[in-house]
Design a protein around this motif. Structure first.
Motif, PDB file in Angstrom:
ATOM      1  N   SER A  33      29.092  -0.191 -31.434  1.00  0.00           N
ATOM      2  CA  SER A  33      29.206   1.051 -32.211  1.00  0.00           C
ATOM      3  C   SER A  33      29.712   2.219 -31.360  1.00  0.00           C
ATOM      4  CB  SER A  33      27.862   1.404 -32.840  1.00  0.00           C
ATOM      5  OG  SER A  33      26.894   1.613 -31.832  1.00  0.00           O
ATOM      6  N   GLU A  34      29.599   2.133 -30.028  1.00  0.00           N
ATOM      7  CA  GLU A  34      30.056   3.206 -29.134  1.00  0.00           C
ATOM      8  C   GLU A  34      31.531   3.069 -28.748  1.00  0.00           C
ATOM      9  OE1 GLU A  34      27.407   2.649 -25.870  1.00  0.00           O
ATOM     10  OE2 GLU A  34      25.766   3.721 -26.828  1.00  0.00           O
ATOM     11  N   ILE A  35      32.119   1.925 -29.010  1.00  0.00           N
ATOM     12  CA  ILE A  35      33.508   1.671 -28.616  1.00  0.00           C
ATOM     13  C   ILE A  35      34.436   2.346 -29.606  1.00  0.00           C
ATOM     14  CG2 ILE A  35      35.239  -0.132 -28.263  1.00  0.00           C
ATOM     15  CD1 ILE A  35      32.883  -1.928 -27.382  1.00  0.00           C
ATOM     16  N   LYS A  36      35.477   2.997 -29.056  1.00  0.00           N
ATOM     17  CA  LYS A  36      36.428   3.705 -29.913  1.00  0.00           C
ATOM     18  C   LYS A  36      37.854   3.258 -29.587  1.00  0.00           C
ATOM     19  CE  LYS A  36      36.032   7.672 -26.802  1.00  0.00           C
ATOM     20  NZ  LYS A  36      35.286   6.931 -25.809  1.00  0.00           N
ATOM     21  N   VAL A  37      38.786   3.582 -30.473  1.00  0.00           N
ATOM     22  CA  VAL A  37      40.190   3.249 -30.288  1.00  0.00           C
ATOM     23  C   VAL A  37      40.671   3.878 -28.980  1.00  0.00           C
ATOM     24  CG1 VAL A  37      42.514   3.549 -31.234  1.00  0.00           C
ATOM     25  CG2 VAL A  37      40.604   3.035 -32.760  1.00  0.00           C
ATOM     26  N   GLY A  38      41.373   3.093 -28.171  1.00  0.00           N
ATOM     27  CA  GLY A  38      41.878   3.569 -26.892  1.00  0.00           C
ATOM     28  C   GLY A  38      41.055   3.098 -25.708  1.00  0.00           C
ATOM     29  N   ASP A  39      39.833   2.637 -25.946  1.00  0.00           N
ATOM     30  CA  ASP A  39      39.013   2.078 -24.865  1.00  0.00           C
ATOM     31  C   ASP A  39      39.601   0.736 -24.436  1.00  0.00           C
ATOM     32  OD1 ASP A  39      37.189   4.145 -24.843  1.00  0.00           O
ATOM     33  OD2 ASP A  39      35.684   3.086 -26.037  1.00  0.00           O
ATOM     34  N   LYS A  40      39.266   0.322 -23.218  1.00  0.00           N
ATOM     35  CA  LYS A  40      39.632  -1.006 -22.737  1.00  0.00           C
ATOM     36  C   LYS A  40      38.344  -1.775 -22.515  1.00  0.00           C
ATOM     37  CE  LYS A  40      44.105  -0.053 -20.759  1.00  0.00           C
ATOM     38  NZ  LYS A  40      44.975  -0.182 -19.588  1.00  0.00           N
ATOM     39  N   VAL A  41      38.218  -2.933 -23.168  1.00  0.00           N
ATOM     40  CA  VAL A  41      37.033  -3.769 -23.053  1.00  0.00           C
ATOM     41  C   VAL A  41      37.400  -5.071 -22.346  1.00  0.00           C
ATOM     42  CG1 VAL A  41      35.921  -2.799 -25.101  1.00  0.00           C
ATOM     43  CG2 VAL A  41      37.361  -4.807 -25.346  1.00  0.00           C
ATOM     44  N   VAL A  42      36.407  -5.687 -21.703  1.00  0.00           N
ATOM     45  CA  VAL A  42      36.643  -6.945 -21.006  1.00  0.00           C
ATOM     46  C   VAL A  42      36.477  -8.102 -21.987  1.00  0.00           C
ATOM     47  CG1 VAL A  42      35.889  -8.463 -19.154  1.00  0.00           C
ATOM     48  CG2 VAL A  42      35.858  -5.990 -18.817  1.00  0.00           C
ATOM     49  N   ILE A  43      37.552  -8.887 -22.129  1.00  0.00           N
ATOM     50  CA  ILE A  43      37.530 -10.105 -22.942  1.00  0.00           C
ATOM     51  C   ILE A  43      38.232 -11.189 -22.122  1.00  0.00           C
ATOM     52  CG2 ILE A  43      38.290 -11.228 -25.066  1.00  0.00           C
ATOM     53  CD1 ILE A  43      38.187  -8.481 -26.414  1.00  0.00           C
ATOM     54  N   ASP A  44      37.563 -12.304 -21.894  1.00  0.00           N
ATOM     55  CA  ASP A  44      38.094 -13.412 -21.086  1.00  0.00           C
ATOM     56  C   ASP A  44      38.556 -12.938 -19.713  1.00  0.00           C
ATOM     57  OD1 ASP A  44      37.618 -15.212 -23.147  1.00  0.00           O
ATOM     58  OD2 ASP A  44      39.609 -14.940 -24.006  1.00  0.00           O
ATOM     59  N   ASN A  45      37.761 -12.074 -19.082  1.00  0.00           N
ATOM     60  CA  ASN A  45      38.030 -11.548 -17.734  1.00  0.00           C
ATOM     61  C   ASN A  45      39.257 -10.647 -17.640  1.00  0.00           C
ATOM     62  OD1 ASN A  45      35.772 -12.742 -16.506  1.00  0.00           O
ATOM     63  ND2 ASN A  45      36.864 -14.674 -16.273  1.00  0.00           N
ATOM     64  N   TYR A  46      39.737 -10.120 -18.736  1.00  0.00           N
ATOM     65  CA  TYR A  46      40.871  -9.194 -18.749  1.00  0.00           C
ATOM     66  C   TYR A  46      40.488  -7.932 -19.521  1.00  0.00           C
ATOM     67  CZ  TYR A  46      43.827 -13.066 -17.240  1.00  0.00           C
ATOM     68  OH  TYR A  46      44.370 -14.109 -16.538  1.00  0.00           O
ATOM     69  N   PHE A  47      40.993  -6.779 -19.054  1.00  0.00           N
ATOM     70  CA  PHE A  47      40.824  -5.566 -19.838  1.00  0.00           C
ATOM     71  C   PHE A  47      41.758  -5.634 -21.032  1.00  0.00           C
ATOM     72  CE2 PHE A  47      39.299  -3.686 -15.756  1.00  0.00           C
ATOM     73  CZ  PHE A  47      38.037  -3.334 -16.211  1.00  0.00           C
ATOM     74  N   THR A  48      41.203  -5.415 -22.211  1.00  0.00           N
ATOM     75  CA  THR A  48      41.943  -5.511 -23.472  1.00  0.00           C
ATOM     76  C   THR A  48      41.854  -4.172 -24.189  1.00  0.00           C
ATOM     77  OG1 THR A  48      41.331  -7.844 -23.589  1.00  0.00           O
ATOM     78  CG2 THR A  48      42.100  -6.813 -25.626  1.00  0.00           C
ATOM     79  N   LEU A  49      42.997  -3.619 -24.579  1.00  0.00           N
ATOM     80  CA  LEU A  49      43.064  -2.331 -25.253  1.00  0.00           C
ATOM     81  C   LEU A  49      42.577  -2.462 -26.692  1.00  0.00           C
ATOM     82  CD1 LEU A  49      43.996   0.652 -25.194  1.00  0.00           C
ATOM     83  CD2 LEU A  49      46.222  -0.168 -25.991  1.00  0.00           C
ATOM     84  N   VAL A  50      41.690  -1.561 -27.100  1.00  0.00           N
ATOM     85  CA  VAL A  50      41.174  -1.553 -28.470  1.00  0.00           C
ATOM     86  C   VAL A  50      42.092  -0.695 -29.321  1.00  0.00           C
ATOM     87  CG1 VAL A  50      39.229  -0.930 -29.952  1.00  0.00           C
ATOM     88  CG2 VAL A  50      38.803  -1.860 -27.671  1.00  0.00           C
ATOM     89  N   THR A  51      42.605  -1.294 -30.409  1.00  0.00           N
ATOM     90  CA  THR A  51      43.487  -0.589 -31.338  1.00  0.00           C
ATOM     91  C   THR A  51      42.770  -0.379 -32.664  1.00  0.00           C
ATOM     92  OG1 THR A  51      44.477  -2.653 -32.116  1.00  0.00           O
ATOM     93  CG2 THR A  51      45.567  -1.547 -30.274  1.00  0.00           C
ATOM     94  N   GLU A  52      43.394   0.365 -33.558  1.00  0.00           N
ATOM     95  CA  GLU A  52      42.787   0.694 -34.849  1.00  0.00           C
ATOM     96  C   GLU A  52      42.669  -0.494 -35.771  1.00  0.00           C
ATOM     97  OE1 GLU A  52      43.123   4.367 -37.958  1.00  0.00           O
ATOM     98  OE2 GLU A  52      44.456   4.225 -36.287  1.00  0.00           O
TER      99      GLU A  52
END
Length: 52
Positions: A33-52
């Protein structure tokens, strides 16, 4: 050649994610719930950009 990794905010399925920041560790844990568009999250050991 690097591939840009993206994920839609609606496709986030876990309750918590590691989110990139400027700390010594490089990321912190945040609830979905704290993650917003533009954040980068770790998925499968890679930073992944969160889009709308």
């Amino acid at each position: 050649m690097s591939k840009t990794r993206t994920i839609s905010i609606k496709d986030l399925t876990c309750n918590t994610y590691s989110v990139k920041d400027n700390s010594d560790r490089g990321c912190h844990t945040a609830c979905k719930s704290e993650i917003k568009v533009g954040d980068k999250v770790v998925i499968d050991n890679y930073f992944t950009l969160v889009t709308e």
